[in-house]
Design an enzyme around this catalytic site. Sequence first.
Site, short mmCIF file in Angstrom:
data_model
loop_
_atom_site.label_atom_id
_atom_site.label_comp_id
_atom_site.label_asym_id
_atom_site.label_seq_id
_atom_site.Cartn_x
_atom_site.Cartn_y
_atom_site.Cartn_z
N ASP A 202 0.84 -1.20 0.00
CA ASP A 202 0.00 0.00 0.00
C ASP A 202 0.88 1.26 0.00
O ASP A 202 1.82 1.36 0.78
CB ASP A 202 -0.89 0.04 1.24
CG ASP A 202 -1.91 -1.09 1.27
OD1 ASP A 202 -2.21 -1.64 0.19
OD2 ASP A 202 -2.39 -1.41 2.37
N ARG B 277 -11.82 -0.17 -7.20
CA ARG B 277 -11.67 0.37 -5.85
C ARG B 277 -11.35 1.85 -5.85
O ARG B 277 -10.28 2.29 -5.43
CB ARG B 277 -10.59 -0.40 -5.07
CG ARG B 277 -10.87 -1.88 -4.93
CD ARG B 277 -9.84 -2.56 -4.04
NE ARG B 277 -10.08 -4.00 -3.95
CZ ARG B 277 -9.40 -4.83 -3.18
NH1 ARG B 277 -8.39 -4.38 -2.45
NH2 ARG B 277 -9.69 -6.13 -3.16
N ASP C 297 -0.41 -3.43 -4.42
CA ASP C 297 -1.73 -3.56 -3.81
C ASP C 297 -2.46 -2.22 -3.90
O ASP C 297 -2.52 -1.64 -4.98
CB ASP C 297 -1.60 -4.05 -2.37
CG ASP C 297 -2.90 -4.63 -1.83
OD1 ASP C 297 -3.89 -4.70 -2.58
OD2 ASP C 297 -2.94 -5.02 -0.66
N ASP D 118 -5.52 2.73 1.57
CA ASP D 118 -6.33 1.72 2.25
C ASP D 118 -6.58 2.09 3.71
O ASP D 118 -5.71 2.64 4.40
CB ASP D 118 -5.63 0.37 2.21
CG ASP D 118 -5.82 -0.36 0.89
OD1 ASP D 118 -6.33 0.27 -0.07
OD2 ASP D 118 -5.47 -1.54 0.81
#
Length: 519
Positions: free
Chosen positions: A161, A243, A190, A194
Amino acid sequence: MRRPVAVKLYAALAAMGLAAVTGAVLTMPEASAATGSATGYATQNGGTTGGAGGQTVRATTGTEIHAALCGRADSSTPITIEVEGTINHGNTSKVSGDSCNTADGVIELKQISNVTLVGVGSGAVFDQLGIHIREASNIIIQNVTVRNVKKSGSPTSNGGDAIGMESDVRNVWVDHTTLEASGGESEGYDGLFDMKDNTQYVTLSYSTLRNSGRGGLVGSSESDLTNSFITYHHNLYENIDSRTPLLRGGTAHIYNNHYVSLNESGINSRAGASAKVDNNYFEDSKDVLGTFYTDAAGYWQVSGNIFDNVTWSSLSSDYNPAGPDPESNTSVSIPYSYSLDDAGCVPDIVSRTAGAGTGLQVSDGNCSPQTPTPTATPTATPTATSTPTATATSTQPSGTNLSIGAGSDGSSKADGTSYGNVRDGDMSTYWSPAGSTGSISVKWGSATTVSRINIREASGSEGTIGSWRVVNADTGAVLTSGSGAGVITFPQTSLNKVTFEITGSTGTPRVAEFETYAQ
């Protein structure tokens, strides 16, 4: 112009407890590069001021960033760290100290508060090195680029992340950043942004997220529903597979963003999440809003958006796109003030203001960029100082206990306890968080008026609960705060969910009953 303080460096460092730190350069507080004030949900819950009012330190390596954190008087002493140059694995090592908890190969903001991390000039670059925020509060990250952080391959950092938050994080403002990768999960990357495991009151503003398989998520799984109150505004999402964000539970406000080339799906509201989606510009993309890859429904309120060359898939059991003519299926109340740019000018205003190195310009609310004034706010920690405080009383309320027959959830639960135990009318069963703090909520299927709650501790645990807050979980507004279990009164409020958040205790709390009353 910045005045060097090299002559007095060691005396100044000693005053901060940094005399043994090599390379951390103290600069005059008035020369801080941090600009503007927090927006969105980061203004709630007491606000987000970062290191305002504290010392300002210049760092050119990751090790120096960690050293500045570790050299503070304690983990909550305000500090602004101005970052210059490129930060990478070669110059980022663990530093130890009583006021920090750092690690090699990642910028670790763990178990700390009141910190601003800001890039100098055109911005600092974190190359293949992620920023990890954990068990932390009142954090500002501004004017930095984080690129090519990997979870597999070499080198790895932060689980892949770019910026990742987890484990009881509160009040974070990420502003004018550039977060980018060079591919998706198969290439070792990734998420770009997040949030997991009870992260709340976060704003991402004027940032660029691009060239990644995953923009970011709120909630790591369908059972991680304790994350909420996130604002995304004036950001550019470009060449992202999915996302943008993925929402599992909670509430998000998404406005004035420009989405270009969302390749598989965009805003994915699921597992009971609610998203207010205002005046965004979606362009050359697919399935930009809906509930995707699950049958656990999410919700949205839409207004003023432009869909330019957007394609929509057909409805299926685990695929529920909002288009081709998106309509609202919920209503979301926003507790803070904000100004909307017309969606038609969003591509232009975002192109001039979003990302690191754009001069920290913001919109004036009329589709024109402007430079905000330098931050001059006093030191503050994110406590609900503007909300009423109260001490719980032992007077039993009259009327019907509205918790009986309602639903419940929470931040965590200790082994052998259950969220449902707080609404079963049985004083012999109880809920405990996994640690000394946590939250428990009572919720209803429709708006319910509440003005009083009664927190009843299980036998043998009386007096364990210390400080707490009562939160309108629909909006994130703190209704009241105080200490001690018992009957708590606040202004009559219509809501779907009320949360009792334990912020301090003398042991492991045990809540036998969370009663709710209309009056």
